[in-house]
Each structure stands twice: as structure tokens, then as C-alpha cells.
Enzyme design. Sequence first.
Site, short mmCIF file in Angstrom:
data_model
loop_
_atom_site.label_atom_id
_atom_site.label_comp_id
_atom_site.label_asym_id
_atom_site.label_seq_id
_atom_site.Cartn_x
_atom_site.Cartn_y
_atom_site.Cartn_z
N SER A 60 7.08 -5.93 -4.56
CA SER A 60 5.99 -6.48 -2.78
C SER A 60 6.82 -8.30 -3.10
O SER A 60 7.37 -8.69 -3.41
CB SER A 60 4.29 -7.17 -4.61
OG SER A 60 3.93 -7.72 -3.85
N TYR A 88 0.81 -9.26 -12.29
CA TYR A 88 1.30 -8.11 -11.35
C TYR A 88 2.11 -8.47 -10.94
O TYR A 88 3.18 -8.04 -10.84
CB TYR A 88 -0.14 -7.34 -10.57
CG TYR A 88 0.69 -6.84 -8.85
CD1 TYR A 88 0.08 -5.61 -9.28
CD2 TYR A 88 1.34 -7.93 -8.62
CE1 TYR A 88 0.89 -4.66 -7.95
CE2 TYR A 88 1.76 -6.74 -7.44
CZ TYR A 88 1.61 -5.31 -7.38
OH TYR A 88 1.82 -4.64 -6.10
N LYS A 114 6.30 -6.52 -11.40
CA LYS A 114 6.78 -7.01 -10.02
C LYS A 114 7.99 -7.00 -10.23
O LYS A 114 9.18 -6.56 -9.45
CB LYS A 114 6.83 -6.63 -8.63
CG LYS A 114 5.33 -5.72 -8.76
CD LYS A 114 6.07 -4.37 -8.62
CE LYS A 114 4.51 -3.52 -8.22
NZ LYS A 114 5.01 -2.15 -7.76
#
Length: 246
Positions: A144, A157, A161
Site C-alpha cells: 500500500s 495499517y 505494510k
Amino acid sequence: MVERSSAALVTGASRGLGKALARALALRGKRVIMVARGGSELRGAVRDVKQAGGDAHGLAFDVGDKSAIHRLTGAAAALSPRIDLVVHAASTLGPLPMPLLLDTECEDFARVLEVNLVGPFRLTKVLAAPMMLRGEGTVLFVSSDAATNAYERWGAYGVSKAAQDHLARSFAAELDPVRFLAVDPGEMDTKMHADAMPDADPSTLAKPEDVAARIMTILRRARELPNGARVLAADFPKAEPLRGVS
């Protein structure tokens, strides 16, 4: 005759990019083992791939559950003794709406890491070892832009990632010639994106099927790319559709 001796295992395969990639792989003759938590949604996704003419099988497991990994890989081995491609597409944002890091519960932060980072680590440990013995195989991590850019409320998050990208590089340094890649798919019209950014205009977002077509090109060129590379799906052309298949 289509070769069925090897298989691809795709996590997060009940919807979004995971489902689109599973379909694309199956329609190119790959036996696909589709993994996701939701049994009902997963069964529907498997049915869709089969109806399109693909060889697909569903396994309902939570990759963030440590106790599930060996049961998952055992069930996958029963479907295909040789898995030469693993796609880590399963992911979670954590609590919604996404909180500031200071407001994130430690347990919620840990859960995001378990699903997005530790689960893929555990699964790769099991499935990459046979690849190493054979001297071939590919492990693809869905990354991402939050891995390289800090966004407000995306902390848990993004951390997961960023660490996942480095996990790919670290495995690549240790397990060459097995190929490890991290692919940033860009912003897509998926439930996860809608959960994170409910006001976004879906018409401005890439379709998972189009991104999957680009990732098929990346997989075809995997040996041309530096092992452990982080690439952008948008930098690659879409794989040509199969004749008679939209």
C-alpha cells in the site's frame, strides 16, 4: 491439457483484489486455493471462479490466527502437493472509523499486525521452505502507499505494510532464487477502501480486475525484477485477456 500439478494460494480471496487475482490465475490454467475468513462469502467467490471455468478450491481460515496456519497449509497440501505461488492479499484496517494512533487500543494494534504482518510471516515460513528446496517459486505481498507515506489515522495499517515490505526484502536476501515481491496496487474500488474513506468517489478508483491484470504481468516478469523489489501495479501493462474471456 492444462497443468494441474502446481497451485497458487491466495489469501483474502473472498472479495476485492484477492478474488480478482484468484480468478485471473485460474483462468490461465492455475489451480487456485482461495483462503478467507468468511465461509459464506468465500464459497460464493469460489463458485464464481468455477463458473468462469477455473479450478478453484476454498479454505476458510483466519491468517491472523496462529493455530490456523498448520491446519491451513495441511489442507492446502491435500489439494495440491506443490504450491509455487503465494499471494498475501488478506488485510485488515483495524477498528472503524480508523482512530488516531494515540487512541488505538494496544489489542487492536496487535490484531492489525497479526493479520497483515505476522500471519504472512508464518504462512511464508511454511510454504517457502519447499520452494527453496525446489529452487523456484514466488511469494507476492500486496502492499500500500501507506507503507511509504504517513497518513493521519492510518498508523496501524501503515506500520504493518511498511514492515511487510521489509519482510519481503528480508526473505529475498535469505531465500534466493525464490522470488519475493511487494506490489502497491494503488487505490481501488473495494469494500476496504469504502470502509476507510466512505466519501471517496468510486469512479475515480481502479477496479480490482484491472489491477489484477497488471499484477499478472508482474508475476510473468518476476524473474526480471530485483528479488525483494517493491513495485507499483500502475507501472505495468495489463496482461492480455484470454481469447473468449472478458
